[in-house]
Design an enzyme around this catalytic site. Structure first.
Site, PDB file in Angstrom:
ATOM      1  N   ASP A 187      -2.901  14.245   7.048  1.00 46.73           N
ATOM      2  CA  ASP A 187      -2.414  12.974   6.513  1.00 46.73           C
ATOM      3  C   ASP A 187      -1.198  13.182   5.621  1.00 46.73           C
ATOM      4  O   ASP A 187      -1.313  13.098   4.390  1.00 46.73           O
ATOM      5  CB  ASP A 187      -3.538  12.287   5.712  1.00 46.73           C
ATOM      6  CG  ASP A 187      -3.147  10.889   5.280  1.00 46.73           C
ATOM      7  OD1 ASP A 187      -2.158  10.378   5.817  1.00 46.73           O
ATOM      8  OD2 ASP A 187      -3.836  10.320   4.411  1.00 46.73           O
ATOM      9  N   GLU A 212     -10.738   4.347   9.126  1.00 45.43           N
ATOM     10  CA  GLU A 212     -10.910   3.980   7.717  1.00 45.43           C
ATOM     11  C   GLU A 212     -11.479   2.567   7.562  1.00 45.43           C
ATOM     12  O   GLU A 212     -10.993   1.761   6.783  1.00 45.43           O
ATOM     13  CB  GLU A 212      -9.577   4.120   6.970  1.00 45.43           C
ATOM     14  CG  GLU A 212      -9.045   5.557   7.011  1.00 45.43           C
ATOM     15  CD  GLU A 212      -7.859   5.817   6.099  1.00 45.43           C
ATOM     16  OE1 GLU A 212      -7.039   4.913   5.907  1.00 45.43           O
ATOM     17  OE2 GLU A 212      -7.778   6.951   5.577  1.00 45.43           O
ATOM     18  N   ARG A 230      -2.455   3.365  16.959  1.00 46.82           N
ATOM     19  CA  ARG A 230      -2.412   4.543  16.082  1.00 46.82           C
ATOM     20  C   ARG A 230      -3.526   5.536  16.402  1.00 46.82           C
ATOM     21  O   ARG A 230      -4.665   5.147  16.686  1.00 46.82           O
ATOM     22  CB  ARG A 230      -2.483   4.124  14.607  1.00 46.82           C
ATOM     23  CG  ARG A 230      -1.227   3.379  14.189  1.00 46.82           C
ATOM     24  CD  ARG A 230      -1.321   2.929  12.760  1.00 46.82           C
ATOM     25  NE  ARG A 230      -0.842   3.889  11.788  1.00 46.82           N
ATOM     26  CZ  ARG A 230      -1.507   4.272  10.711  1.00 46.82           C
ATOM     27  NH1 ARG A 230      -2.723   3.852  10.479  1.00 46.82           N
ATOM     28  NH2 ARG A 230      -0.955   5.101   9.849  1.00 46.82           N
ATOM     29  N   GLU A 273       0.858  -1.182   0.000  1.00 44.00           N
ATOM     30  CA  GLU A 273       0.000   0.000   0.000  1.00 44.00           C
ATOM     31  C   GLU A 273       0.901   1.241   0.000  1.00 44.00           C
ATOM     32  O   GLU A 273       1.790   1.377   0.842  1.00 44.00           O
ATOM     33  CB  GLU A 273      -0.891  -0.024   1.249  1.00 44.00           C
ATOM     34  CG  GLU A 273      -1.811   1.179   1.313  1.00 44.00           C
ATOM     35  CD  GLU A 273      -3.117   0.899   2.047  1.00 44.00           C
ATOM     36  OE1 GLU A 273      -3.394  -0.254   2.405  1.00 44.00           O
ATOM     37  OE2 GLU A 273      -3.885   1.856   2.257  1.00 44.00           O
ATOM     38  N   TRP A 315     -12.503  13.252   2.004  1.00 43.57           N
ATOM     39  CA  TRP A 315     -11.534  12.754   1.028  1.00 43.57           C
ATOM     40  C   TRP A 315     -11.539  13.653  -0.214  1.00 43.57           C
ATOM     41  O   TRP A 315     -10.969  13.310  -1.239  1.00 43.57           O
ATOM     42  CB  TRP A 315     -11.856  11.310   0.617  1.00 43.57           C
ATOM     43  CG  TRP A 315     -11.584  10.286   1.694  1.00 43.57           C
ATOM     44  CD1 TRP A 315     -10.916  10.481   2.868  1.00 43.57           C
ATOM     45  CD2 TRP A 315     -11.972   8.905   1.683  1.00 43.57           C
ATOM     46  NE1 TRP A 315     -10.857   9.311   3.589  1.00 43.57           N
ATOM     47  CE2 TRP A 315     -11.494   8.327   2.897  1.00 43.57           C
ATOM     48  CE3 TRP A 315     -12.668   8.081   0.779  1.00 43.57           C
ATOM     49  CZ2 TRP A 315     -11.701   6.975   3.220  1.00 43.57           C
ATOM     50  CZ3 TRP A 315     -12.864   6.738   1.102  1.00 43.57           C
ATOM     51  CH2 TRP A 315     -12.388   6.192   2.314  1.00 43.57           C
ATOM     52  N   GLU A 366       3.799   9.260  -0.570  1.00 40.24           N
ATOM     53  CA  GLU A 366       2.404   9.113  -0.997  1.00 40.24           C
ATOM     54  C   GLU A 366       1.849  10.397  -1.603  1.00 40.24           C
ATOM     55  O   GLU A 366       1.232  10.364  -2.673  1.00 40.24           O
ATOM     56  CB  GLU A 366       1.548   8.681   0.197  1.00 40.24           C
ATOM     57  CG  GLU A 366       0.062   8.652  -0.116  1.00 40.24           C
ATOM     58  CD  GLU A 366      -0.790   8.195   1.063  1.00 40.24           C
ATOM     59  OE1 GLU A 366      -0.233   7.814   2.100  1.00 40.24           O
ATOM     60  OE2 GLU A 366      -2.025   8.223   0.911  1.00 40.24           O
ATOM     61  N   GLU A 415       4.893   9.202  13.867  1.00 49.02           N
ATOM     62  CA  GLU A 415       4.872   8.443  12.606  1.00 49.02           C
ATOM     63  C   GLU A 415       5.157   9.414  11.467  1.00 49.02           C
ATOM     64  O   GLU A 415       4.392  10.356  11.236  1.00 49.02           O
ATOM     65  CB  GLU A 415       3.507   7.765  12.427  1.00 49.02           C
ATOM     66  CG  GLU A 415       3.421   6.934  11.150  1.00 49.02           C
ATOM     67  CD  GLU A 415       2.085   6.191  11.010  1.00 49.02           C
ATOM     68  OE1 GLU A 415       1.656   5.515  11.972  1.00 49.02           O
ATOM     69  OE2 GLU A 415       1.468   6.289   9.935  1.00 49.02           O
TER      70      GLU A 415
HETATM   71  O1  GCW Z   1      -2.441   8.180   4.173  1.00 46.79           O
HETATM   72  C1  GCW Z   1      -3.518   7.317   4.291  1.00 46.79           C
HETATM   73  C2  GCW Z   1      -3.288   6.383   3.177  1.00 46.79           C
HETATM   74  C3  GCW Z   1      -3.751   4.973   3.430  1.00 46.79           C
HETATM   75  C4  GCW Z   1      -3.200   4.533   4.774  1.00 46.79           C
HETATM   76  C5  GCW Z   1      -3.736   5.460   5.836  1.00 46.79           C
HETATM   77  C6  GCW Z   1      -3.180   5.132   7.202  1.00 46.79           C
HETATM   78  C7  GCW Z   1      -2.450   2.388   5.457  1.00 46.79           C
HETATM   79  O2  GCW Z   1      -3.875   6.900   2.015  1.00 46.79           O
HETATM   80  O3  GCW Z   1      -3.247   4.181   2.393  1.00 46.79           O
HETATM   81  O4  GCW Z   1      -3.508   3.202   5.053  1.00 46.79           O
HETATM   82  O5  GCW Z   1      -3.355   6.770   5.565  1.00 46.79           O
HETATM   83  O6  GCW Z   1      -2.182   5.734   7.557  1.00 46.79           O
HETATM   84  O7  GCW Z   1      -3.730   4.294   7.874  1.00 46.79           O
END
Ligand code: GCW
Length: 730
Positions: A410, A336, A369, A216, A595, A438, A432
């Site tokens: 994010d 999510e 998390r 991912e 989103w 990404e 983190e």
């Molecule tokens: O940044 C977002 C990402 C997801 C990711 C999520 C997370 C692993 O688009 O792909 O999933 O965060 O950090 O949990």
């Protein structure tokens, strides 16, 4: 005798002239024994291709010191390697030193049981090495802990030597890599007196690897270990990670399949752990909260149900039977779509504690998390984690970390630090960071992330007045959290979402390797500067010529701001498409408002930006004074975060005197120009770095330049429909 990629003709000729030559290619590092005449022929045939580097060797290329007097002085300083026999870590230390010195010095330095002549490099701990024990350095070593070390020029048995000593084998390993780095960065070895200890205890890579081998947000090929693994590759991964002090790897994605905790997968994890163990890298697993139901056929996953608690304990016991040094679990819960304790009316603390109790008897930890953004909590996504987690401070077990992303949204190219830093004094927070790019051009754009991470680590939370830096929250010093009686350490850590895959160059873009490197270096010492880390990496990875170093350094240090200029000017965030690559300001995601680009930029004819002052969402109030006041007023908010915190009219007058619209135009245009300049600067390196990597990077920079122009054009055209202002392009 070894012949390696070698620009030095004199040495090359000497080596070839001797008998029993070996030939080592940088690509595979597989050594083939050849008759000497065959070696000359093969050596000549390979001479051209050997110059074409693949990037596989990362920063561990170990290139020969070209200056002959420097080379001679290194050879005098390093004549033998004295590492105690009989431990797997000792063996990898010796192997790395032999390999590194062979490349750097062009000679095979023998491993010896004791120094016989000046120039021994003695590595060990007082308990593994009688030589180290006899030095009586315990007082100096103990405060450095088992991962810290000293490197000192010393006299041992009347002979000049270099001693790399630690109370632990981990420290000896890190010290050996540090010693190699001294030569890799062409430092003198004569009067060494170095003492190091890591500032953070857990320095982890989080691999978002799925069990089917896909990754991912991975942009560098398939997983290194799922569904099968190439041991040589995993060894090389471990060498590289250990060289920068990484001591843990979460080997599966946080979007975890329950299967990762099934017996066959635990066995596979144990196989991976066996490869990583000599390098002092512990394996951790991401756990799915619904595993008791899925794997254990229980009727509930309620963390307060005794049967569920028993299941986790049994599972932990099973894991530790197979992986005695297992690090623990990371959990993404109620985030999510992932299951979690709230499905049963329980809190995140209840959930984390159930797993924490299971691993505690074995010394394991849980990283829970805080990437949660339940729409019902608050209309503003960036406020939700704070709202859910702050009330839980003090309710987690001792072996739980809250794992918190650097920013509250994010991994955007620029965010204010996450307000949880400084707001949970009783809970260790594991930061983190995201190494994989990404939202940062993936494997196509050159973006050196250390300046962004430094901005985060050096940010002042003001939680306890001025100087309450995020780095001090993470290293536990700000809150004076108790030192553990066992080892006098605080529970501290940092995690980076990895960018490694099976691509030959590991990270997709040759410069993305720098982010893996920089993450490790900052995890070891958040006080290092982005420039100093870049300098080390450039020399080890590209070369030593001052103009090469200076050019690459400037490209790297400018790259993040350039990226911000063309993708998120003035704090305008998440204007990106669902692929998280290309601009898509018009995006209104039918699945979730948060989103969608339109949810964040809120552009219309009256203005643009997200109002997070008290008139708006009030997110500013999650920060300590004076930040909340500063960020409540556009006049005292830094331009870089202006539209993160404010919604302003198009004709708002900026500090520069320009209108907001004109400033947006200027930033997008500047970013596109800067991306172009990165490419232009790179072209000055033609012929100065190896051709294969030169071309590969050039192609990517070209794409970056085109993409940056596309960001500018698409975003400005779109926003112009609201602002009605003039456009710079036709
Ligand atoms: O940044 C977002 C990402 C997801 C990711 C999520 C997370 C692993 O688009 O792909 O999933 O965060 O950090 O949990």
């Amino acid at each position: 005798m070894i012949i390696r990629r070698d620009d030095d003709d004199e040495i090359h000729a000497k080596l070839v002239a001797r008998r029993g030559c070996m030939l080592i290619t940088p690509m595979t590092l597989r050594i083939r024994r050849l008759g000497c005449s065959a070696a000359i022929v093969v050596g000549m045939a390979l001479a051209v291709s050997l110059r074409a580097e693949t990037g596989h060797d990362l920063w561990l290329r170990y290139v020969l010191a070209a200056d002959s007097s420097q080379r001679e002085s290194y050879r005098r300083a390093v004549t033998a390697i004295v590492v105690p026999q009989g431990s797997p870590t000792g063996d990898v230390i010796a192997a790395e030193l032999v390999r590194g010195l062979r490349g750097l010095l062009g000679v095979d330095v023998p491993r010896a049981p004791r120094p016989r002549s000046p120039g021994a490099v003695i590595v060990g701990t007082p308990s593994t090495s009688p030589l180290v024990a006899a030095l009586g350095w315990t007082e100096a070593l103990e405060p450095l802990g088992v991962e810290g070390y000293v490197i000192r020029s010393a006299t041992v048995g009347g002979l000049a030597a270099t001693v790399i000593a630690s109370t632990g084998e981990s420290g000896a390993l890190y010290g050996a890599f540090h010693f190699l780095r001294l030569i890799q960065t062409r430092q003198p070895l004569e009067t060494l007196d170095i003492a190091e200890r890591p500032k953070l205890e857990r320095r982890l890579l989080n691999h978002w690897d799925n069990l089917d081998g896909t990754i991912e947000r991975g942009y560098a090929g398939r997983s290194l270990w799922w569904p099968d693994r190439d041991d040589q590759r995993v060894h090389d991964y471990a060498r590289a990670s250990a060289s920068v002090g990484i001591n843990g790897a979460v080997i599966n994605s946080v979007n975890a399949s329950s299967r990762s905790l099934s017996t066959p997968f635990i066995k596979r994890a144990a196989g991976i752990a066996a490869v990583l163990r000599p390098y002092r890298i512990r394996v951790y697993l991401a756990a799915n909260f619904a595993a008791p139901k899925v794997l254990g056929a229980l009727t509930t996953d309620d963390p307060l149900d005794p049967a569920v608690a028993r299941w986790w304990k049994g599972k932990a016991d099973e894991i530790y039977r197979l992986i005695p040094d297992f690090g623990g679990f990371v959990v993404k819960a109620n985030s999510e779509g992932q299951p979690g304790p709230q499905d049963y009316g329980r809190t995140h603390a209840d959930g984390a504690n159930a797993l924490a109790d299971a691993v505690a008897p074995h010394g394991g930890i849980v990283m829970w998390r805080a990437f949660v953004y339940d729409e019902r909590v608050d209309p503003d996504r960036v406020k939700r984690a704070y709202a859910e987690f702050v009330p839980l401070d003090g309710r987690f077990r001792d072996n739980v970390f809250a794992q918190v992303k650097s920013g509250p949204l994010d991994f955007q190219p620029r965010e204010p630090f996450h307000p949880l830093f400084g707001a949970m004094p009783k809970t260790p927070l594991m930061a983190e960071l995201q190494i994989t790019q990404e939202y940062m051009g993936q494997a196509n754009h050159l973006v050196y992330l250390a300046p962004m991470w430094k901005e985060f680590l050096d940010a002042d939370t003001y939680a306890k007045g001025p100087g309450s830096l995020v780095s001090k929250v993470i290293d536990g010093s700000l809150d004076g959290r108790a030192l553990r009686p066992v080892d006098g350490q605080r529970r501290t850590g940092i995690a980076g979402v990895a960018n490694t895959g099976r691509d030959v160059n590991w990270s997709g873009h040759d410069f993305a390797q720098a982010n893996w490197y920089a993450f490790g270096r900052l995890a070891w010492d958040p006080g290092l500067s982005a420039g100093a880390i870049a300098d080390e990496w450039i020399q080890m990875t590209w070369g030593y010529a001052p103009d090469v170093v200076a050019t690459i350094r400037s490209i790297m240090l400018d790259s993040r701001e350039a990226y911000v200029h063309y993708t998120m000017p003035l704090g305008l965030h998440h204007v990106i498409g669902g692929d998280h690559y290309a601009p898509m300001p018009e995006n209104t995601d039918p699945r979730r408002a948060d989103w969608s680009a339109t949810y964040y930029h809120r552009a219309d004819t009256s203005g643009i930006g997200y109002d997070r002052t008290r008139r708006g969402s009030g997110a500013v109030d999650q920060y300590w004074s004076p930040l909340r006041e500063q960020w409540s007023d556009p006049a005292t908010t830094p331009d870089a975060l202006l539209l993160w915190f404010h919604r302003l009219p198009w004709d708002y007058r900026m500090k520069s005197g320009r209108t907001l619209w004109d400033e947006l135009v200027a930033s997008y245009s500047r970013g596109a120009d800067e991306a172009k300049a990165l490419e232009t600067r790179w072209t000055t390196l033609s012929g100065k770095v190896d051709q294969a990597r030169y071309q590969a990077v050039l192609a990517k920079l070209h794409r970056q330049r085109e993409d940056a122009a596309a960001w500018r054009d698409k975003c400005l055209r779109y926003f112009q429909t609201f602002s009605g202002g003039p456009l710079p392009m036709k």
